[in-house]
Scaffold this motif. Structure first.
Motif, PDB file in Angstrom:
ATOM      1  N   ARG A 148       7.058   6.062  14.964  1.00 28.01           N
ATOM      2  CA  ARG A 148       8.004   5.163  15.661  1.00 28.01           C
ATOM      3  C   ARG A 148       8.375   3.989  14.759  1.00 28.01           C
ATOM      4  O   ARG A 148       9.490   3.476  14.816  1.00 28.01           O
ATOM      5  CB  ARG A 148       7.406   4.615  16.964  1.00 28.01           C
ATOM      6  N   GLU A 149       7.442   3.543  13.942  1.00 30.02           N
ATOM      7  CA  GLU A 149       7.733   2.427  13.015  1.00 30.02           C
ATOM      8  C   GLU A 149       8.921   2.766  12.127  1.00 30.02           C
ATOM      9  O   GLU A 149       9.797   1.937  11.885  1.00 30.02           O
ATOM     10  CB  GLU A 149       6.520   2.146  12.114  1.00 30.02           C
ATOM     11  N   HIS A 150       8.904   4.010  11.623  1.00 33.78           N
ATOM     12  CA  HIS A 150       9.953   4.401  10.682  1.00 33.78           C
ATOM     13  C   HIS A 150      11.334   4.333  11.339  1.00 33.78           C
ATOM     14  O   HIS A 150      12.306   3.943  10.697  1.00 33.78           O
ATOM     15  CB  HIS A 150       9.682   5.811  10.144  1.00 33.78           C
ATOM     16  N   SER A 201      -4.738  -3.192  14.305  1.00 31.80           N
ATOM     17  CA  SER A 201      -4.182  -3.322  15.662  1.00 31.80           C
ATOM     18  C   SER A 201      -4.242  -2.031  16.463  1.00 31.80           C
ATOM     19  O   SER A 201      -4.498  -2.062  17.669  1.00 31.80           O
ATOM     20  CB  SER A 201      -2.714  -3.754  15.577  1.00 31.80           C
ATOM     21  N   GLN A 202      -3.971  -0.908  15.778  1.00 27.76           N
ATOM     22  CA  GLN A 202      -3.906   0.357  16.513  1.00 27.76           C
ATOM     23  C   GLN A 202      -5.261   0.674  17.152  1.00 27.76           C
ATOM     24  O   GLN A 202      -5.346   1.047  18.318  1.00 27.76           O
ATOM     25  CB  GLN A 202      -3.513   1.525  15.582  1.00 27.76           C
ATOM     26  N   ASN A 203      -6.327   0.500  16.374  1.00 29.78           N
ATOM     27  CA  ASN A 203      -7.649   0.826  16.889  1.00 29.78           C
ATOM     28  C   ASN A 203      -8.096  -0.174  17.955  1.00 29.78           C
ATOM     29  O   ASN A 203      -8.746   0.193  18.935  1.00 29.78           O
ATOM     30  CB  ASN A 203      -8.656   0.869  15.739  1.00 29.78           C
ATOM     31  N   ASN A 209       9.336  -8.345   9.714  1.00 27.79           N
ATOM     32  CA  ASN A 209       8.033  -7.708   9.524  1.00 27.79           C
ATOM     33  C   ASN A 209       7.847  -6.598  10.542  1.00 27.79           C
ATOM     34  O   ASN A 209       8.264  -6.736  11.695  1.00 27.79           O
ATOM     35  CB  ASN A 209       6.917  -8.753   9.714  1.00 27.79           C
ATOM     36  N   ILE A 210       7.234  -5.495  10.090  1.00 24.52           N
ATOM     37  CA  ILE A 210       6.874  -4.418  11.021  1.00 24.52           C
ATOM     38  C   ILE A 210       5.391  -4.521  11.304  1.00 24.52           C
ATOM     39  O   ILE A 210       4.577  -4.616  10.389  1.00 24.52           O
ATOM     40  CB  ILE A 210       7.258  -3.019  10.456  1.00 24.52           C
ATOM     41  N   HIS A 211       5.064  -4.505  12.599  1.00 23.75           N
ATOM     42  CA  HIS A 211       3.663  -4.657  12.998  1.00 23.75           C
ATOM     43  C   HIS A 211       3.286  -3.512  13.956  1.00 23.75           C
ATOM     44  O   HIS A 211       4.026  -3.226  14.900  1.00 23.75           O
ATOM     45  CB  HIS A 211       3.452  -6.007  13.690  1.00 23.75           C
ATOM     46  N   PRO A 212       2.105  -2.887  13.744  1.00 21.57           N
ATOM     47  CA  PRO A 212       1.769  -1.705  14.540  1.00 21.57           C
ATOM     48  C   PRO A 212       1.122  -1.996  15.898  1.00 21.57           C
ATOM     49  O   PRO A 212       0.102  -1.406  16.244  1.00 21.57           O
ATOM     50  CB  PRO A 212       0.816  -0.937  13.618  1.00 21.57           C
ATOM     51  N   SER A 213       1.717  -2.897  16.645  1.00 20.45           N
ATOM     52  CA  SER A 213       1.280  -3.088  18.041  1.00 20.45           C
ATOM     53  C   SER A 213       2.450  -3.669  18.818  1.00 20.45           C
ATOM     54  O   SER A 213       3.446  -4.103  18.234  1.00 20.45           O
ATOM     55  CB  SER A 213       0.082  -4.041  18.143  1.00 20.45           C
ATOM     56  N   GLY A 243       0.798  -1.234   0.000  1.00 16.84           N
ATOM     57  CA  GLY A 243       0.000   0.000   0.000  1.00 16.84           C
ATOM     58  C   GLY A 243       0.819   1.267   0.000  1.00 16.84           C
ATOM     59  O   GLY A 243       1.738   1.448  -0.798  1.00 16.84           O
ATOM     60  N   ARG A 244       0.490   2.112   0.976  1.00 12.70           N
ATOM     61  CA  ARG A 244       1.011   3.480   1.077  1.00 12.70           C
ATOM     62  C   ARG A 244       2.525   3.595   0.930  1.00 12.70           C
ATOM     63  O   ARG A 244       3.046   4.507   0.320  1.00 12.70           O
ATOM     64  CB  ARG A 244       0.561   3.971   2.466  1.00 12.70           C
ATOM     65  N   GLY A 245       3.272   2.714   1.581  1.00 12.30           N
ATOM     66  CA  GLY A 245       4.721   2.693   1.394  1.00 12.30           C
ATOM     67  C   GLY A 245       5.506   3.701   2.212  1.00 12.30           C
ATOM     68  O   GLY A 245       6.637   4.039   1.859  1.00 12.30           O
ATOM     69  N   SER A 246       4.939   4.169   3.341  1.00 10.70           N
ATOM     70  CA  SER A 246       5.710   5.155   4.119  1.00 10.70           C
ATOM     71  C   SER A 246       6.923   4.509   4.791  1.00 10.70           C
ATOM     72  O   SER A 246       7.982   5.133   4.912  1.00 10.70           O
ATOM     73  CB  SER A 246       4.824   5.849   5.153  1.00 10.70           C
ATOM     74  N   ASN A 247       6.816   3.261   5.201  1.00  7.25           N
ATOM     75  CA  ASN A 247       7.984   2.569   5.769  1.00  7.25           C
ATOM     76  C   ASN A 247       9.052   2.351   4.698  1.00  7.25           C
ATOM     77  O   ASN A 247      10.249   2.503   4.963  1.00  7.25           O
ATOM     78  CB  ASN A 247       7.574   1.233   6.389  1.00  7.25           C
ATOM     79  N   LEU A 248       8.611   2.005   3.507  1.00  7.89           N
ATOM     80  CA  LEU A 248       9.541   1.850   2.388  1.00  7.89           C
ATOM     81  C   LEU A 248      10.265   3.173   2.131  1.00  7.89           C
ATOM     82  O   LEU A 248      11.498   3.217   2.028  1.00  7.89           O
ATOM     83  CB  LEU A 248       8.756   1.430   1.136  1.00  7.89           C
ATOM     84  N   GLU A 249       9.486   4.252   2.078  1.00 13.10           N
ATOM     85  CA  GLU A 249      10.051   5.574   1.800  1.00 13.10           C
ATOM     86  C   GLU A 249      11.110   5.944   2.837  1.00 13.10           C
ATOM     87  O   GLU A 249      12.186   6.441   2.513  1.00 13.10           O
ATOM     88  CB  GLU A 249       8.906   6.602   1.812  1.00 13.10           C
ATOM     89  N   LEU A 253       9.174  -7.094   5.165  1.00 11.11           N
ATOM     90  CA  LEU A 253       7.743  -6.911   4.911  1.00 11.11           C
ATOM     91  C   LEU A 253       7.374  -5.556   5.501  1.00 11.11           C
ATOM     92  O   LEU A 253       7.329  -5.386   6.722  1.00 11.11           O
ATOM     93  CB  LEU A 253       6.924  -8.028   5.567  1.00 11.11           C
ATOM     94  N   ALA A 254       7.186  -4.579   4.619  1.00 15.08           N
ATOM     95  CA  ALA A 254       6.906  -3.211   5.065  1.00 15.08           C
ATOM     96  C   ALA A 254       5.471  -2.880   4.676  1.00 15.08           C
ATOM     97  O   ALA A 254       5.221  -2.201   3.682  1.00 15.08           O
ATOM     98  CB  ALA A 254       7.900  -2.245   4.426  1.00 15.08           C
ATOM     99  N   GLY A 255       4.547  -3.425   5.443  1.00 16.55           N
ATOM    100  CA  GLY A 255       3.135  -3.233   5.100  1.00 16.55           C
ATOM    101  C   GLY A 255       2.691  -4.184   4.004  1.00 16.55           C
ATOM    102  O   GLY A 255       1.831  -3.849   3.197  1.00 16.55           O
ATOM    103  N   PHE A 256       3.271  -5.370   3.992  1.00 17.70           N
ATOM    104  CA  PHE A 256       2.872  -6.406   3.020  1.00 17.70           C
ATOM    105  C   PHE A 256       1.722  -7.184   3.652  1.00 17.70           C
ATOM    106  O   PHE A 256       1.893  -7.835   4.688  1.00 17.70           O
ATOM    107  CB  PHE A 256       4.061  -7.329   2.741  1.00 17.70           C
ATOM    108  N   MET A 257       0.555  -7.063   3.043  1.00 15.80           N
ATOM    109  CA  MET A 257      -0.657  -7.539   3.711  1.00 15.80           C
ATOM    110  C   MET A 257      -1.050  -8.964   3.330  1.00 15.80           C
ATOM    111  O   MET A 257      -2.214  -9.350   3.451  1.00 15.80           O
ATOM    112  CB  MET A 257      -1.822  -6.582   3.420  1.00 15.80           C
ATOM    113  N   LYS A 258      -0.092  -9.736   2.878  1.00 15.97           N
ATOM    114  CA  LYS A 258      -0.401 -11.118   2.505  1.00 15.97           C
ATOM    115  C   LYS A 258       0.438 -12.014   3.414  1.00 15.97           C
ATOM    116  O   LYS A 258       1.661 -11.858   3.477  1.00 15.97           O
ATOM    117  CB  LYS A 258      -0.019 -11.301   1.026  1.00 15.97           C
TER     118      LYS A 258
END
Ligand code: GRF
Length: 206
Positions: free
Chosen positions: A175-177, A123-125, A109-113, A12-18, A88-93
């Motif tokens: 923080r992920e970045h 996870s955040q919500n 893998n980066i995971h938001p929790s 998706g968005r790719g902010s971690n990739l960026e 895996l930077a937001g790879f949803m598979k």
């Protein structure tokens, strides 16, 4: 010594990739990025990679009725490009045991929790609604079990009374970045040891 080849998978968005690409350009992460792979055509991250002159591949899982065929196509790319590490930077598979075993090199893998709390989606919500006072993100090795591999690093943020789904997700993302680039550097340098589930990082070798 030749640079490690790190393939980055996105959806998706790719902010971690960026952020990883920026840090690599600044010389803060030392690696080669042979390609960025997306399983979704509309992933903004593909554009980000292309603008940086990085090779991109789109392998849409929907074109493969059998999961193993999708994963074999991805594995072929990793072999062709002699990939050493997958991020895996937001790879949803979810990658299956077949993929993890066949690749047989580090996948992170980066995971938001703060795992093991709130694995899976949204996870955040879920953390916010649960009422946790601290949330955060985790980078872990990918194993055959989803969001459950040995933890390389975690970052924590406090939850405030006026936090919303958006505000908490944004602060976690910041923080992920930071965390993802630190964790990737650890894996690239190989200055760690896994004993049981614990990842011991030797910061003396940084
Ligand atoms: C991040 O929150 C990451 O933790 C999760 O998916 C999101 C990807 O964001 N796995 P981006 O594509 O890197 O902006």
């Amino acid at each position: 010594m030749s640079l490690k080849k790190v393939a980055i998978f996105i959806s998706g968005r790719g902010s971690n990739l960026e952020s990883l690409l920026k840090k690599r350009d600044m010389g803060r992460i030392k690696c080669e990025i042979p390609f960025v792979l997306s399983n979704r055509e509309d992933a903004r991250g593909l554009q980000i990679a292309e603008e940086k002159g990085i090779k991109t591949y789109l392998i849409n899982h929907r074109d493969y009725p059998v999961r193993k065929d999708f994963e074999s196509a991805v594995l072929q790319l990793t072999e062709k490009h002699e990939v050493d590490i997958i991020v895996l930077a937001g790879f949803m598979k979810v990658l299956s045991a077949y993929f993890v075993r066949t690749f047989n090199k580090p996948i992170i893998n980066i995971h938001p929790s703060l795992l093991p709390s709130f694995p899976g989606l949204n996870s955040q919500n879920r953390a916010l609604e649960y009422g946790v006072k601290f949330a955060g993100c985790t980078v872990h090795f990918v194993t055959e079990d989803v969001d459950a591999g040995p933890i390389i690093g975690q970052e924590i943020i406090p939850v405030f009374n006026d936090d919303s789904e958006e505000s908490i997700a944004l602060r976690i993302l910041e923080r992920e970045h930071i965390l993802l680039s630190e964790a990737l550097s650890i894996v690239i340098n190989g200055n760690y040891e896994i004993i049981g589930r614990r990842v011991f990082v030797n910061h003396d070798k940084d």
